[in-house]
Design a protein around this motif. Structure first.
Motif, PDB file in Angstrom:
ATOM      1  N   PRO A 242     -16.566  36.489 -23.738  1.00 54.94           N
ATOM      2  CA  PRO A 242     -17.033  36.626 -22.353  1.00 54.94           C
ATOM      3  C   PRO A 242     -15.918  36.546 -21.315  1.00 54.94           C
ATOM      4  CG  PRO A 242     -18.484  35.182 -23.568  1.00 54.94           C
ATOM      5  CD  PRO A 242     -17.365  35.504 -24.484  1.00 54.94           C
ATOM      6  N   ILE A 243     -14.931  35.683 -21.578  1.00 55.79           N
ATOM      7  CA  ILE A 243     -13.861  35.533 -20.593  1.00 55.79           C
ATOM      8  C   ILE A 243     -12.981  36.773 -20.572  1.00 55.79           C
ATOM      9  CG2 ILE A 243     -11.767  34.223 -20.072  1.00 55.79           C
ATOM     10  CD1 ILE A 243     -13.421  31.762 -21.108  1.00 55.79           C
ATOM     11  N   GLN A 244     -12.676  37.287 -21.766  1.00 61.12           N
ATOM     12  CA  GLN A 244     -11.902  38.543 -21.821  1.00 61.12           C
ATOM     13  C   GLN A 244     -12.668  39.676 -21.162  1.00 61.12           C
ATOM     14  OE1 GLN A 244     -11.480  38.526 -26.051  1.00 61.12           O
ATOM     15  NE2 GLN A 244      -9.257  38.175 -25.921  1.00 61.12           N
ATOM     16  N   ILE A 245     -13.973  39.703 -21.407  1.00 61.03           N
ATOM     17  CA  ILE A 245     -14.783  40.769 -20.804  1.00 61.03           C
ATOM     18  C   ILE A 245     -14.692  40.690 -19.298  1.00 61.03           C
ATOM     19  CG2 ILE A 245     -17.156  41.533 -20.404  1.00 61.03           C
ATOM     20  CD1 ILE A 245     -17.744  40.909 -23.291  1.00 61.03           C
ATOM     21  N   PHE A 246     -14.764  39.470 -18.775  1.00 63.77           N
ATOM     22  CA  PHE A 246     -14.740  39.338 -17.322  1.00 63.77           C
ATOM     23  C   PHE A 246     -13.410  39.808 -16.746  1.00 63.77           C
ATOM     24  CE2 PHE A 246     -14.068  37.064 -13.360  1.00 63.77           C
ATOM     25  CZ  PHE A 246     -15.184  37.488 -12.677  1.00 63.77           C
TER      26      PHE A 246
ATOM     27  N   MET B   1     -28.742  40.050 -20.534  1.00 61.34           N
ATOM     28  CA  MET B   1     -27.584  39.205 -20.808  1.00 61.34           C
ATOM     29  C   MET B   1     -27.988  37.810 -21.309  1.00 61.34           C
ATOM     30  SD  MET B   1     -24.644  40.621 -20.469  1.00 61.34           S
ATOM     31  CE  MET B   1     -23.444  39.310 -20.281  1.00 61.34           C
ATOM     32  N   GLU B   2     -28.973  37.190 -20.644  1.00 64.99           N
ATOM     33  CA  GLU B   2     -29.250  35.772 -20.908  1.00 64.99           C
ATOM     34  C   GLU B   2     -29.564  35.495 -22.365  1.00 64.99           C
ATOM     35  OE1 GLU B   2     -31.505  36.276 -17.052  1.00 64.99           O
ATOM     36  OE2 GLU B   2     -30.143  37.538 -18.157  1.00 64.99           O
ATOM     37  N   ALA B   3     -30.300  36.409 -22.945  1.00 63.88           N
ATOM     38  CA  ALA B   3     -30.865  36.093 -24.241  1.00 63.88           C
ATOM     39  C   ALA B   3     -29.940  36.438 -25.401  1.00 63.88           C
ATOM     40  CB  ALA B   3     -32.187  36.818 -24.430  1.00 63.88           C
ATOM     41  N   THR B   4     -28.809  37.088 -25.140  1.00 60.39           N
ATOM     42  CA  THR B   4     -27.959  37.472 -26.258  1.00 60.39           C
ATOM     43  C   THR B   4     -27.402  36.229 -26.923  1.00 60.39           C
ATOM     44  OG1 THR B   4     -26.114  37.691 -24.753  1.00 60.39           O
ATOM     45  CG2 THR B   4     -27.300  39.698 -25.310  1.00 60.39           C
ATOM     46  N   PRO B   5     -27.273  36.280 -28.230  1.00 58.12           N
ATOM     47  CA  PRO B   5     -26.827  35.092 -28.949  1.00 58.12           C
ATOM     48  C   PRO B   5     -25.457  34.626 -28.482  1.00 58.12           C
ATOM     49  CG  PRO B   5     -27.129  36.988 -30.434  1.00 58.12           C
ATOM     50  CD  PRO B   5     -27.590  37.396 -29.097  1.00 58.12           C
ATOM     51  N   ALA B   6     -24.628  35.555 -28.018  1.00 60.25           N
ATOM     52  CA  ALA B   6     -23.268  35.188 -27.642  1.00 60.25           C
ATOM     53  C   ALA B   6     -23.236  34.131 -26.548  1.00 60.25           C
ATOM     54  CB  ALA B   6     -22.506  36.423 -27.186  1.00 60.25           C
ATOM     55  N   THR B   7     -24.276  34.114 -25.691  1.00 58.17           N
ATOM     56  CA  THR B   7     -24.223  33.177 -24.577  1.00 58.17           C
ATOM     57  C   THR B   7     -24.794  31.808 -24.937  1.00 58.17           C
ATOM     58  OG1 THR B   7     -26.322  34.009 -23.806  1.00 58.17           O
ATOM     59  CG2 THR B   7     -24.366  34.985 -22.837  1.00 58.17           C
ATOM     60  N   LYS B   8     -25.348  31.673 -26.107  1.00 54.72           N
ATOM     61  CA  LYS B   8     -25.892  30.372 -26.526  1.00 54.72           C
ATOM     62  C   LYS B   8     -24.767  29.503 -27.075  1.00 54.72           C
ATOM     63  CE  LYS B   8     -30.513  30.558 -26.239  1.00 54.72           C
ATOM     64  NZ  LYS B   8     -30.864  29.852 -25.022  1.00 54.72           N
ATOM     65  N   SER B   9     -23.759  29.305 -26.284  1.00 60.93           N
ATOM     66  CA  SER B   9     -22.603  28.565 -26.770  1.00 60.93           C
ATOM     67  C   SER B   9     -22.334  27.439 -25.792  1.00 60.93           C
ATOM     68  CB  SER B   9     -21.410  29.510 -26.844  1.00 60.93           C
ATOM     69  OG  SER B   9     -21.154  29.994 -25.552  1.00 60.93           O
ATOM     70  N   PRO B  10     -21.343  26.626 -26.072  1.00 58.99           N
ATOM     71  CA  PRO B  10     -20.987  25.568 -25.110  1.00 58.99           C
ATOM     72  C   PRO B  10     -20.698  26.173 -23.734  1.00 58.99           C
ATOM     73  CG  PRO B  10     -19.742  25.320 -27.135  1.00 58.99           C
ATOM     74  CD  PRO B  10     -20.541  26.564 -27.279  1.00 58.99           C
ATOM     75  N   LEU B  11     -20.279  27.435 -23.737  1.00 63.16           N
ATOM     76  CA  LEU B  11     -19.955  28.100 -22.489  1.00 63.16           C
ATOM     77  C   LEU B  11     -21.155  28.098 -21.538  1.00 63.16           C
ATOM     78  CD1 LEU B  11     -17.291  29.357 -21.712  1.00 63.16           C
ATOM     79  CD2 LEU B  11     -18.276  31.591 -22.177  1.00 63.16           C
ATOM     80  N   THR B  12     -22.353  28.209 -22.119  1.00 61.13           N
ATOM     81  CA  THR B  12     -23.557  28.233 -21.296  1.00 61.13           C
ATOM     82  C   THR B  12     -23.707  26.927 -20.530  1.00 61.13           C
ATOM     83  OG1 THR B  12     -24.474  29.445 -23.137  1.00 61.13           O
ATOM     84  CG2 THR B  12     -25.973  28.892 -21.351  1.00 61.13           C
TER      85      THR B  12
END
Lengths: 336, 383, 363
Positions: A242-246, B1-12
């Protein structure tokens, strides 16, 4: 109350007057050059002739307003800046010479440059962060609305709000300004923030950043949403995080908008006046150009020449942005 | 965007926390102002607004009753009463000298010498005992530290509306803002239509001029216009600082943005609709009033909000063209004056400031949609 | 009497000429289609008739009267736009009534005209709706209804079906054809880039290319007797095959040509003696080619086969990288890539074009 009715009455008269002007002038034109009639060829010729005049009827009040309130003053300011305090006697460039040697002006110029460096960068940065982050969470719209809110608050109102935050009481007394309360809570000594030279500029800038971040956020958020989803999806498939994408995919696509936001805030910074007037009135080395001009205009009977000279300096600083804007607008219209 | 698995990380989680922090930083200053404006002015002066809900500790002084109030109980002379009077609160400590105002805890007995003792309870009730009769005409001075429960009140608002001239200024602001919002819209709408849809020589030049004037600093205009106004006033024998003057000034200053916004919007209307109206026989005037104006409502609303907020929040134009006398001050001007004259009286400042910003905030929250749309039209068109 | 007459009409933007010396007569009751690739000037020509574009040169007459300077509303025309151009803030009824209201006609008359148009187009139930509550097809019908209400001498359609999806396009095309049948007196001019629309709707087609009229004629005239290579290739799909050839013999009964790298064929189109030896193009429509075991017009290696069920398309790549040769055979053929196929055609269906790409038929 009576005053309010009177005001509403004038609104009605003003609106009716404006509408009346447009209606009547248009009617007169149609009567003089009738566009309908038994002879269609002649009617057509009349319409063509009327079409040469009509735009100017529609434009006249606006051109008049722009001319009197913006174009004339610019010219007049330049003229006045070459004259003495009463605006009567020609003094050549002496106002500018005075200005260059005046410590107050140099201080203002220095502070203004500081503002120009910090505020647009900070507001755009915060705005970009807020836009990028709020787009990813379910309560993002509420968050946006709240961050955007200070935009509606006047500079003076914001100044009171922040003056309250910077409020200072002698050590030992309970601090009611939250900044000093925090400082003492961490064991520090309370400070009279607004009186600390150089750094107090930053405490004033915070206010403008606080107001303008919402503006930057709203526009950048729209730009981020305008990025084609496919490019992001392609990057995900390419394995970007995500950070690279941004930073590598999204940011490069919105440079144009970032520039627009940056310049818009830059112009605002050049005109900043209310905040300094309300917070410090230029004391403790926080003077800026707009406030300095205001000082010379009114304090002590006023010196129109010097005030105008400072105004001209502000104008000159704005010109590059003006040129850039016009070019951008032209390019946009050609692409239409 | 919200529901994609990629965002279910500590980053969220980090995202949520960061946004929470941003929102806090951007709302707390205003919240603090609002809360403070509702607090009792004595409490406001000694404690931060963030403690508004907890009780605040206040140092009070009181006197016990004096000789005439004493009673004899079992050979002991007693004076009783309550130091807090009617106000609610809880005494935590008391003392009899200003050097040691918290010498004794509530409930303890203070030795006053000569066998006399003073006891102050948590509720403020005191009991003064002495084996010999009291003779002093004045009661014993007592310092108490009392925890007072939070008190909220509208007194600050009553005060500023009545005696600080805020009410008057509110009416002035309204008088300035309403006409200064409506008049430019009509003028600009006609001009914008001409610039968007009528063919005439010099059109491109005029549009460029409008874009250029968009950024002319207001400060440029003040001195020349002040001279112009004074000149006009002299010629016609009328005052130079009038509402008409400031309405026209705001009309002029708002004109570039109004034309720019409205032109952009109108130019984006579908050409075919206008041509269709032309084939239907509508003249330019009819096309404008029957097609363009109704279709441009969102843009008109956007500009109206901008202009209203700008005029309401403006300080510079108001003090220059309307003057700084007491009867003509608008809210922003009044607030600046109060900052100077009542700098320490936060109950006055917070209430005044809130009255100043409440109208824009209402406009903002009810019409935010149009405001955002206008901002976008003005800034990222085609971008 | 002609409904619309264009005489030497031209249009230029500055120094750029987009239409040159257009001459055209449109009879009352005709449905004339302007067709051509994008940028050919067909829409500009229509908009000049409507009065939305100024006429740079020549004269336009509608109903016998010169119209060059007459404003659009007084030309007796109505126009249906590609994007429908409905007034979004007005109901269907107000949309249709707008023109008559502007003309200040009595209310009873307006109502009658609107009701009538709505009945014809089956829009009566939707009269009080806003355009955004209608489907694409209904919106297009409202746009047509708006034109009907004006009771014009000439209807102008500017690509009215382009914004519709494929199924709706066919349905609406048929509706327009029926509408025309119900109004035999009215004249219509219709602009499209879709040759199927042109072929199905038109009583006459005007093919425009690069600002010039290439040919005017009925759909079948254009198909069977194209005036030049452009029209020949523009009408019909896939486009007509062009074989470079040389004239070996020419006379009043026919012309014999020898195809470059192929056989010789006698075409029953009269030639002139001086044609002998000249380079020509022999045109054959893909659907006129057949497989043969006898003498072939063309034989080559199949590069692609497209089996569509009802037809089979064979593609050949001629040497020298010219356009592919295409044969359209009815039914299913078990032919594969790399196989060699021999093709011939009925000589009566062949076309001959001279070095200027003009058809021998029109010399």
């Amino acid at each position: 109350m009576q005053q309010l009715f009177w005001a509403l009455g004038t609104v009605v008269i003003g609106v009716v007057g404006c509408a009346g002007y447009f209606y009547v002038s248009n009617l007169v034109l149609d009567t003089l050059l009738p566009g309908r009639g038994p002879d269609p060829v002649r009617a057509g010729r009349n319409i063509n002739r009327a079409n040469l005049i009509r735009p100017w009827l529609f434009l006249a009040p606006a051109i008049l307003a722009l001319g009197i309130y913006l174009v004339y003053p610019v010219i007049e300011s330049v003229w006045l800046s070459l004259h003495d305090r009463s605006g009567q006697n020609f003094v050549g460039l002496s106002n500018y010479v005075w200005m260059l040697n005046d410590p107050g002006f140099r201080e203002s110029m220095f502070n203004n440059m500081l503002w120009l460096l910090v505020v647009p960068a900070a507001a755009t940065g915060f705005g970009l962060a807020a836009a990028a982050l709020t787009d990813r969470i379910w309560w993002g719209n509420i968050a946006k609305s709240l961050i955007f809110m200070p935009m509606a608050i006047s500079f003076v109102g914001a100044s009171v709000i922040w003056k309250f935050i910077y409020d200072y009481r002698a050590p030992g007394e309970p601090q009611i300004g939250i900044l000093n309360a925090l400082v003492t809570w961490f064991g520090g000594d309370p400070q009279a923030w607004l009186t600390i030279p150089f750094w107090n500029n930053f405490f004033l800038m915070v206010i403008l950043v606080w107001i303008q971040t919402g503006f930057a956020m709203v526009i950048l958020s729209a730009a981020l949403r305008g990025i084609p989803e496919e490019t992001v999806e392609a990057a995900v498939l390419d394995g970007a995080n995500p950070i690279q994408i941004f930073f590598r995919i999204k940011m490069p696509q919105i440079w144009g908008t970032i520039a627009v936001v940056w310049t818009t805030i830059t112009i605002l910074v050049l005109k900043v006046f209310d905040i300094v007037l309300a917070m410090t009135n230029g004391q403790w080395r926080t003077q800026v150009l707009a406030n300095l001009m205001f000082d010379w205009m009114f304090r002590g009977g006023g010196d129109f020449g010097r005030g105008a000279a400072i105004a001209v300096v502000i104008m000159v600083l704005v010109i590059p942005i003006m040129v850039w804007n016009i070019r951008r607008a032209n390019a946009e219209m050609k692409g239409h | 965007m919200e529901a994609t698995p990629a965002t279910k990380s500590p980053l969220t989680l980090v995202t949520h926390l960061t946004v929470l922090l941003l929102v806090a930083l951007w709302t707390l200053p205003t919240a603090g102002l609002f809360i403070s404006s509702l607090r009792d002015k004595d409490q406001l002066a000694v404690s931060g607004w963030w403690t508004a809900l907890s009780s605040s500790s206040q140092s009070l002084q009181g006197r016990t009753g004096a000789a005439p109030d004493q009673k004899e109980e079992n050979g002991v002379y007693v004076i009783t009463g309550n130091l807090l009077g009617d106000t609610a609160g809880r005494v935590s400590a008391f003392g009899t000298t200003s050097r040691e105002p918290e010498a004794y805890e509530a409930g303890a007995a203070a030795d006053l010498g000569d066998g006399a003792t003073l006891t102050v309870g948590e509720d403020g009730a005191y009991r003064l005992e002495s084996p010999v009769p009291f003779e002093s005409k004045r009661g014993q001075r007592v310092f108490v530290t009392a925890e007072q429960p939070p008190r909220f009140t509208l007194d600050n608002y009553r005060e500023v509306l009545r005696s600080e001239g805020i009410g008057r200024s509110f009416v002035n602001s309204l008088t300035v803002a309403v006409p200064a919002t409506i008049i430019p819209i009509l003028i600009a709408a006609f001009a914008a239509y001409a610039l968007a849809w009528m063919e005439f020589p010099g059109r491109a030049l005029l549009i460029a001029a409008v874009v250029g004037l968009l950024v002319v600093p207001l400060q440029m205009s003040l001195i020349p216009l002040l001279r112009l106004y004074n000149g006009v006033a002299e010629v016609f024998g009328v005052p130079a600082k009038t509402y008409l003057g400031i309405w026209l000034a705001h009309t002029g200053f708002g004109m570039p943005l109004a034309i720019y916004l409205l032109r952009n919007y109108m130019a984006g209307l579908p050409r075919e609709v206008l041509e269709s109206a032309r084939v239907d026989g509508a003249s330019d005037f009819e096309i404008f009033t029957k097609i363009i104006l109704p279709l441009s409502f969102p843009a008109l609303a956007s500009f109206a909000i901008f202009q209203f907020l700008w005029v309401w929040n403006d300080l510079l134009v108001a003090i220059v063209f309307l003057g700084a006398q007491d009867e003509s001050l608008v809210l922003t001007g009044r607030l600046v004056n109060l900052l100077g004259s009542r700098g320490g009286n936060w109950e006055i400042l917070t209430a005044s400031a809130f009255i100043t910003i409440v109208v824009p905030l209402l406009v903002f929250f009810t019409l935010q949609r149009y405001l955002v749309r206008g901002l976008l039209a003005g800034s990222v068109k085609g971008g | 009497m002609s409904a619309v007459t264009l005489t030497e009409v031209s249009k230029s933007y500055g120094s750029v000429e987009v239409l040159r010396n257009i001459n055209l007569d449109i009879e009352k009751g005709e449905l004339v289609v302007f067709v051509g690739p994008s940028g050919c000037g067909k829409s500009t020509l229509l908009r000049m008739i409507a009065g939305l574009e100024k006429i740079s040169g020549g004269t336009l007459e509608i109903g016998g009267a010169r119209m060059n300077e007459v404003p659009p509303a007084q030309r007796g025309i109505a126009m249906v736009f590609q994007s429908y151009a409905l007034y979004p803030h007005m109901t269907v009824r107000d949309n249709m009534a707008f023109g008559m209201k502007i003309a200040k006609r009595p209310k009873g008359e307006i109502d009658k005209a609107v009701e009538n148009a709505a009945r014809i187009l089956q829009l009566t139930p939707y009269l009080d709706r806003l355009p955004k509550a209608l489907s694409g097809g209904q919106r297009q019908r409202v746009a047509i209804g708006r034109a009907i209400v004006r009771d014009p001498k000439v209807f102008l359609f500017d690509e009215p079906l382009s914004n519709l999806d494929a199924a709706l396009r066919v349905a609406t095309r048929i509706e327009i054809a029926q509408l025309k049948d119900n109004m035999p007196e009215s004249t219509m001019i219709y602009v499209t880039h879709d040759q199927v629309e042109a072929m199905t709707l038109a009583s006459r087609i005007v093919v425009l290319h690069g600002g010039d009229i290439e040919q005017v004629g009925t759909p079948l005239e254009l198909y069977e007797r194209p005036a030049n290579v452009f029209v020949a290739r523009f009408i019909g799909s896939p486009a007509m095959n062009m074989f470079p050839a040389r004239v070996t013999a020419a006379g009043p009964d026919g012309t014999t040509v020898e195809i470059e790298g192929g056989g010789a064929v006698a075409v029953p189109i009269p030639g002139r003696a001086e044609d002998v030896g000249s380079v020509v193009k022999l045109g054959v429509r893909p659907e006129d080619l057949t497989l043969t075991d006898g003498p072939a017009l063309y034989s080559g290696e199949i590069s692609i086969v497209e089996a569509l069920g009802e037809t089979t398309l064979l593609y050949f790549t001629p040497e020298g990288g010219a356009d592919p040769i295409i044969a359209k055979l009815p039914g299913i053929h078990r032919l594969g890539r790399g196989q060699t196929a021999r093709l011939s055609a009925d000589p009566a269906k062949l076309h001959l074009f001279d070095a200027e790409e003009k058809s021998y038929l029109y010399r």
